[in-house]
Write an enzyme that holds these catalytic residues in place. Structure first.
Site, PDB file in Angstrom:
ATOM      1  N   ARG A  50     -18.871  14.189  13.147  1.00  0.00           N
ATOM      2  CA  ARG A  50     -19.489  13.599  12.168  1.00  0.00           C
ATOM      3  C   ARG A  50     -20.620  12.641  12.738  1.00  0.00           C
ATOM      4  O   ARG A  50     -21.929  12.450  11.977  1.00  0.00           O
ATOM      5  CB  ARG A  50     -18.506  12.729  11.462  1.00  0.00           C
ATOM      6  CG  ARG A  50     -17.662  13.644  11.009  1.00  0.00           C
ATOM      7  CD  ARG A  50     -16.451  12.893  10.512  1.00  0.00           C
ATOM      8  NE  ARG A  50     -15.698  13.653   9.801  1.00  0.00           N
ATOM      9  CZ  ARG A  50     -14.412  13.546   9.073  1.00  0.00           C
ATOM     10  NH1 ARG A  50     -13.846  12.146   9.174  1.00  0.00           N
ATOM     11  NH2 ARG A  50     -13.583  14.434   8.704  1.00  0.00           N
TER      12      ARG A  50
ATOM     13  N   GLY B 224       0.802  -1.270  -0.128  1.00  0.00           N
ATOM     14  CA  GLY B 224       0.161   0.077  -0.030  1.00  0.00           C
ATOM     15  C   GLY B 224       0.967   1.129  -0.047  1.00  0.00           C
ATOM     16  O   GLY B 224       1.833   1.451   0.655  1.00  0.00           O
TER      17      GLY B 224
ATOM     18  N   LEU C  37      -0.462   7.518   2.474  1.00  0.00           N
ATOM     19  CA  LEU C  37       0.348   8.072   3.388  1.00  0.00           C
ATOM     20  C   LEU C  37       1.096   7.220   4.089  1.00  0.00           C
ATOM     21  O   LEU C  37       2.123   7.381   4.652  1.00  0.00           O
ATOM     22  CB  LEU C  37      -0.422   8.921   4.215  1.00  0.00           C
ATOM     23  CG  LEU C  37      -1.074  10.094   3.638  1.00  0.00           C
ATOM     24  CD1 LEU C  37      -1.941  11.165   4.680  1.00  0.00           C
ATOM     25  CD2 LEU C  37      -0.056  10.985   2.989  1.00  0.00           C
TER      26      LEU C  37
HETATM   27  C1  LIG Z   1     -12.708  11.567   0.435  1.00  0.00           C
HETATM   28  C2  LIG Z   1     -12.135  11.583   1.570  1.00  0.00           C
HETATM   29  C3  LIG Z   1     -11.396  12.663   2.076  1.00  0.00           C
HETATM   30  C4  LIG Z   1     -10.824  12.768   3.377  1.00  0.00           C
HETATM   31  N1  LIG Z   1     -10.377  13.682   4.025  1.00  0.00           N
HETATM   32  C5  LIG Z   1      -9.707  13.819   5.084  1.00  0.00           C
HETATM   33  C6  LIG Z   1      -9.135  14.738   5.706  1.00  0.00           C
HETATM   34  O1  LIG Z   1      -9.485  15.885   5.349  1.00  0.00           O
HETATM   35  N2  LIG Z   1      -8.291  14.696   6.883  1.00  0.00           N
HETATM   36  C7  LIG Z   1      -8.014  13.373   7.187  1.00  0.00           C
HETATM   37  O2  LIG Z   1      -7.231  13.486   8.270  1.00  0.00           O
HETATM   38  N3  LIG Z   1      -8.443  12.369   6.724  1.00  0.00           N
HETATM   39  C8  LIG Z   1      -9.457  12.308   5.428  1.00  0.00           C
HETATM   40  N4  LIG Z   1      -9.834  11.293   5.106  1.00  0.00           N
HETATM   41  C9  LIG Z   1      -9.266  10.008   5.496  1.00  0.00           C
HETATM   42  C10 LIG Z   1      -8.040   9.735   4.958  1.00  0.00           C
HETATM   43  O3  LIG Z   1      -7.621  10.243   3.858  1.00  0.00           O
HETATM   44  C11 LIG Z   1      -7.454   8.160   5.035  1.00  0.00           C
HETATM   45  O4  LIG Z   1      -7.857   7.535   6.144  1.00  0.00           O
HETATM   46  C12 LIG Z   1      -6.118   8.091   5.015  1.00  0.00           C
HETATM   47  O5  LIG Z   1      -5.666   8.896   3.828  1.00  0.00           O
HETATM   48  C13 LIG Z   1      -5.785   6.670   4.892  1.00  0.00           C
HETATM   49  O6  LIG Z   1      -4.221   6.518   4.730  1.00  0.00           O
HETATM   50  P1  LIG Z   1      -3.731   4.966   4.432  1.00  0.00           P
HETATM   51  O7  LIG Z   1      -2.006   5.208   4.087  1.00  0.00           O
HETATM   52  O8  LIG Z   1      -3.783   4.240   5.879  1.00  0.00           O
HETATM   53  O9  LIG Z   1      -4.400   4.168   3.263  1.00  0.00           O
HETATM   54  P2  LIG Z   1      -4.862   4.399   1.724  1.00  0.00           P
HETATM   55  O10 LIG Z   1      -4.342   5.790   1.335  1.00  0.00           O
HETATM   56  O11 LIG Z   1      -5.989   3.900   1.776  1.00  0.00           O
HETATM   57  O12 LIG Z   1      -3.924   3.674   1.062  1.00  0.00           O
HETATM   58  C14 LIG Z   1      -3.686   2.091   1.093  1.00  0.00           C
HETATM   59  C15 LIG Z   1      -3.572   1.649  -0.140  1.00  0.00           C
HETATM   60  O13 LIG Z   1      -3.502   0.249  -0.310  1.00  0.00           O
HETATM   61  C16 LIG Z   1      -3.957  -0.088  -1.574  1.00  0.00           C
HETATM   62  N5  LIG Z   1      -4.397  -1.630  -1.252  1.00  0.00           N
HETATM   63  C17 LIG Z   1      -5.494  -2.030  -0.579  1.00  0.00           C
HETATM   64  N6  LIG Z   1      -5.592  -3.423  -0.758  1.00  0.00           N
HETATM   65  C18 LIG Z   1      -4.276  -3.791  -1.512  1.00  0.00           C
HETATM   66  C19 LIG Z   1      -3.640  -4.859  -1.745  1.00  0.00           C
HETATM   67  N7  LIG Z   1      -4.468  -6.330  -1.235  1.00  0.00           N
HETATM   68  N8  LIG Z   1      -2.702  -5.061  -2.413  1.00  0.00           N
HETATM   69  C20 LIG Z   1      -2.006  -3.709  -2.472  1.00  0.00           C
HETATM   70  N9  LIG Z   1      -2.331  -2.509  -2.430  1.00  0.00           N
HETATM   71  C21 LIG Z   1      -3.751  -2.776  -1.701  1.00  0.00           C
HETATM   72  C22 LIG Z   1      -5.381   0.632  -1.701  1.00  0.00           C
HETATM   73  O14 LIG Z   1      -5.843   0.688  -2.871  1.00  0.00           O
HETATM   74  C23 LIG Z   1      -4.845   1.971  -1.364  1.00  0.00           C
HETATM   75  O15 LIG Z   1      -4.150   2.674  -2.378  1.00  0.00           O
HETATM   76  C24 LIG Z   1     -10.660  11.471   3.815  1.00  0.00           C
HETATM   77  C25 LIG Z   1     -10.857  10.010   3.234  1.00  0.00           C
HETATM   78  C26 LIG Z   1     -12.007  10.527   2.016  1.00  0.00           C
HETATM   79  C27 LIG Z   1     -12.134   9.312   1.396  1.00  0.00           C
END
Ligand SMILES: Cc1cc2nc3c(=O)[nH]c(=O)nc-3n(C[C@H](O)[C@H](O)[C@H](O)COP(=O)(O)OP(=O)(O)OC[C@H]3O[C@@H](n4cnc5c(N)ncnc54)[C@H](O)[C@@H]3O)c2cc1C
Ligand code: FES
Lengths: 637, 254
Positions: free
Chosen positions: A330, A40, A43
């Protein structure tokens, strides 16, 4: 199994320092001997790869899309919190900690949340150093705004594209390590299974999404940074490729899944317009800073909004929650919208929306100020709905947005499988039963930039890791399991498409396991999910072949996993006989309709152990202790 | 605006795999709600194909709200279609009329080989960024974020360039398949900020070198890239790239 959160001793403000000191270190010269698998590139994943690569480990980074820059984090709009107190408005690490524990309705681990609040400060510094163009004031200082659920301005932002800018910052830092030869990128790969050898996470099986080949990758630690499971509801604000597969397969290999029923419904999304819809678009909650939420006072009032005079409007959030008004958290705002719509006061063709009105703000601040704050959001809204929010109020409705539940991890972000770490939205750790706005980005970067590099090093330095090759029986077995599932999907050759099944699953989840849940509804949902899952394996239609780029086959595998996971989510909701945060059980509410927690019986993390598809999982409890923040009934009145 | 239902005639590029010949294939998309996005219309077409046991049209998408840069096809000859400042996923069927014929093709550029149907390989963009498109700040130990003042106008200008989503429409629109707008946007973003200043010269030299090594063409200043950019990134970013390159040359970095 006893769940040990491995929380360090000492006063809360010193725990992380203490843990960092207790941790064993890996000699810089030895780091290149370790291969670390990160799945993944949001962030959490990108920042972890940047940090571990920079330390000198060899990192293999797996990305589901063509480029790591596109991961779901990119779409976060509103901002990121940090206890900088640049505004001198009373903020502090302790207050951010306090707000997050309270906002999470006292279902998060205090020590984790405190560390998150501490690291928030470093995150902003780090991001600015890597070139994130945060909004600034005329004097050149960083600008802040207040964001859903906070009474002070602690949110840093880059227009309405904060997630994009933070992700690109982490992506660039990660690519710097690619440039340095420390990180190897594997784009268009989907993780299909976790490989466990002698009880330790030692690798993964991936599918190369271009060639269709299954590949085996070995490493000494695996970091899942695969995001949340919102699309189990079909329609959500999540990206199309967000999915639960990686977490679910790890769960099947022994990682406990914690609090899956803690899901967040975001109050300000563009309402559903029809069956064709593939996703719901979020309108950032920052809009609630200036927009006022209302519905007509008269039921089923079909007059256009501008013809409804002031005294016939019900600004129900301001009415019910005079001190927080439109800025209530929320879960509270979402339920209040549903309550109005259920009572027949909703607006729009379907009656499933409420107004978010900027007229008063435009009159007070001028259209230019509003444009500077929200123009890209207004444009986005206009693109989708063909209505101009500068002239008519937006219509909004709640939608699934974020999932607080996830794989159980201890304070070190390690799951119940040694060597398997889980970062970002994929873990359950910091937000309890409800996440406050602008704190997910903060968590993703805290986990990736600042926590994993310490705790993974400690694990590597202390673990005895035998030499394992990808010919090991466990790799063969995992690859065969993944292959069997692909064969099974292709063999069905049924009549209903994956999307139809996904949509049906989403309806069940939204209707029975959504904003308001009941015992009978949840029991019904479980039966319906099981029946749908049986139908899926009898009647799903997938065309094309495995040995080629075939997005429909990828999609089928993900929906198949949702069919199993959905049942766990409903079971968790059924077992938790209380309302807290995003989990609202109709049986447990106060006379005025607010969530009623049951701290005597449910002040714990519910972590489930897999026992088989369709069989009762085993519940393990991690008791939550509150030494700093005394649980009380949340009140935003 | 209430939704209507229309029928459109599609001509879609189908290519089974990389290095295999492709061709345009006709499809009729019936009962398309004008509220649908263009990609949702393709979803509907795909549902029909799957039910008939035929291979679905492969295309990339993720966020479906114009920010991830995953989607992108050439619609009636224009990358991302007729709406200015919008991606393919943000294009709505209300922009089309009943009975209209729509051609749908992948990005065409030597450096973006087609993988299947409308899906192309844009990893060259990542390699350009990996060639210095970053600031070398280690993790940890950064000074307080407010210790370096950045005038608001500079921060805003940097943000204008940083808004690039890396979709590749600029390359697809350019008759030389140049990547100058993409590369120039990152160079501009980082060169404007004090944090990016120390590596300015080396960065531009390396990124431009990588851009050429990937086989992207030369810029002949026609501005087609700017016209299709979904984030409206102006070609002044290319002028900045050229200035930065010249500056590096004078300093002997090239
Ligand atoms: C529209 C929207 C607006 C938001 N706004 C805010 C905000 O303003 N402030 C805030 O703090 N949070 C916000 N959030 C929440 C925040 O964006 C997310 O919780 C956060 O970015 C998650 O980051 P992450 O790195 O954990 O996962 P992600 O960014 O979801 O990254 C995970 C990645 O892993 C990939 N993946 C999944 N399964 C697999 C697999 N089996 N093999 C390989 N890759 C895989 C996914 O496709 C994805 O690309 C928002 C969320 C959304 C949906
Ligand atoms: S799908 Fe993300 S920009 Fe179109």
């Amino acid at each position: 199994m006893t769940l040990d959160g491995k929380i360090p001793g000492g006063p809360i403000s010193e725990k992380w320092e203490r843990r960092k000191f207790e941790n064993k270190l890996v000699n810089p010269a030895n780091r290149r001997k370790y291969e670390i698998i990160i799945v993944g590139t949001g962030l959490a994943g990108s920042s972890a790869a940047a940090a571990l690569g920079e330390q000198g480990y060899r990192v293999k980074l797996f990305c589901i899309l063509d480029s790591p820059r596109r991961a779901h984090s990119i779409s976060a709009q509103g901002g990121i919190n940090a206890a900088k107190n640049y505004r001198n408005d009373g903020d502090s690490i302790y207050r951010l900690f306090y707000d997050t524990v309270k906002g999470g309705d006292y279902r998060a681990r205090e020590a984790n949340v405190y560390r998150l609040a501490q690291l928030s400060v470093d995150i902003i510094d780090q991001c600015v150093a890597t070139g994130v163009p945060f909004a600034r004031e005329y004097g050149g200082l960083l600008d802040n705004r207040s964001f859903g659920g906070a009474q002070l301005s602690r949110t840093f932002y880059a227009r309405g594209q904060t997630g994009q800018q933070l992700l690109l910052g982490a992506y660039q830092s990660m690519l710097r390590q690619v440039d340095a030869g420390n990180v190897t990128l594997f784009p268009r790969r989907e993780m299909l299974d976790l490989v466990v050898v002698d009880g330790q996470a030692r690798g993964i099986v991936t599918r190369n999404l271009i060639t269709g080949d299954l590949e085996r990758h070995e490493g000494q630690a695996v970091l899942l940074c695969t995001g949340g499971y919102g699309p189990v509801y079909y329609l959500s604000t999540n990206a199309i490729n967000s999915n639960v597969t990686a977490a679910w397969r790890a769960h099947k290999r022994g990682a406990l899944f914690a609090n899956p029923c803690f899901t967040q419904i975001h109050p300000t999304c563009i309402p559903v317009s029809g069956d064709h819809q593939s996703k719901l678009t979020l309108m950032s909650e920052s809009l609630r800073n200036d927009g006022r939420v209302w519905v007509p006072r008269k039921k089923e009032d079909t007059r256009p909004p501008e013809q409804i005079p002031e005294e016939e409007r019900d600004y129900y959030l301001e009415r019910r929650y005079p001190s927080f008004g439109n800025l209530v958290p929320r879960d509270v705002a979402s339920r209040a919208a549903k309550e109005r719509a259920d009572e027949g006061f909703g607006v729009g063709e379907t009656g499933l929306s409420v107004y978010l009105d900027f007229k008063e703000a435009i009159d007070r601040l001028g259209v230019e100020t509003i444009r500077a704050r929200y123009d890209n959001l207004f444009e986005m809204y206009k693109h989708i709905t063909a209505e101009d929010p500068y002239k008519v109020p937006m219509r909004i409705y709640p939608a699934i947005h974020y999932t607080m539940g996830g794989l159980w991890v201890d304070y070190n972000l390690q799951s119940t499988i040694p060597g398997l770490f889980v970062l970002g939205e994929a873990n359950f750790s910091d937000h309890g039963a409800n996440r406050l706005g602008a704190s997910a980005l903060m968590q993703g970067l805290a986990d990736g930039y600042f926590i994993a590099s310490y705790t993974v090093a400690n694990y590597l330095a202390g673990a005895s890791l035998s030499k394992v090759s990808t010919d090991h029986g466990a790799f063969k077995e995992a690859a065969a399991t993944a292959q069997a599932r692909i064969d099974q999907v292709l063999r069905v050759k049924g009549t209903r498409t994956v999307r139809q099944f996904h949509r049906d699953l989403g309806h069940i989840m939204w209707d029975y396991v959504g904003m308001a849940r009941t015992e009978s509804g949840l029991n019904a949902a479980i039966q319906k999910i099981r029946a749908l899952r049986d139908d899926f394996w009898k009647d799903v239609a997938v065309s094309g072949e495995q040995s080629n780029l075939n997005p429909m086959l990828d999609y089928a595998g993900r929906v198949a996993d949702y069919m199993e996971f959905a049942e766990l989510l409903a079971l968790d909701a059924l077992h938790r006989n209380e309302s807290c945060g995003g989990h609202f059980r109709e049986e447990y509410q106060t006379p005025d309709g607010e969530a009623r927690r049951d701290d005597d019986h449910y002040s714990y993390v519910g972590a489930w152990e897999f026992t088989g598809v369709g069989t009762q999982p085993v519940l393990h409890k991690e008791a939550l202790e509150f030494q700093e923040v005394r649980p009380s009934q949340r009140s935003y009145k | 605006m209430p939704a209507k239902t229309i029928t459109v005639n599609l001509k879609v590029w189908r290519q089974p795999a990389k290095d295999q010949p492709g061709r345009m294939v006709d499809y009729v998309a019936k009962d398309i709600s004008t509220d649908m996005s263009f990609l949702e219309m393709l979803d509907v077409v795909n549902e029909d194909l799957i039910r008939k046991g035929e291979d679905a049209i492969a295309f990339d998408s993720d966020c479906r709200e114009g920010i991830c840069g995953a989607c992108g096809c050439v619609i009636n000859g224009i990358p991302h279609g007729p709406d200015a400042g919008a991606t393919t996923c943000q294009l709505h069927m209300r922009r089309f009329t009943d009975g209209q014929t729509i051609t749908v093709e992948p990005w065409r550029a030597k450096s973006f080989p087609v993988l299947k149907d409308l899906t192309v390989d844009r990893s060259a963009f990542d390699r350009i960024i990996a060639s210095g498109g970053y600031i070398s700040a280690g993790i940890g130990g950064a000074q307080d974020a407010n210790s370096i003042l950045i005038p608001r106008s500079i921060a805003e200008e940097a943000m204008d360039s940083a808004a690039c989503i890396g979709c590749g429409a600029c390359v697809a629109a350019c008759k030389n398949a140049a990547a100058h707008l993409f590369t120039g946007a990152k160079i501009t973003h980082l060169a404007l900020l004090p944090q990016g200043a120390p590596e300015r010269a080396l960065r531009v030299v390396r990124m431009v070198g990588q851009m050429e090594a990937e086989g992207f063409g030369a810029c002949s200043n026609e501005g087609e890239c700017e016209a299709v950019c979904p984030k409206l990134i102006p070609i002044s970013n290319i002028a900045k790239l050229v200035r930065e390159y010249t500056r590096a040359w004078w300093r002997g970095t090239t």
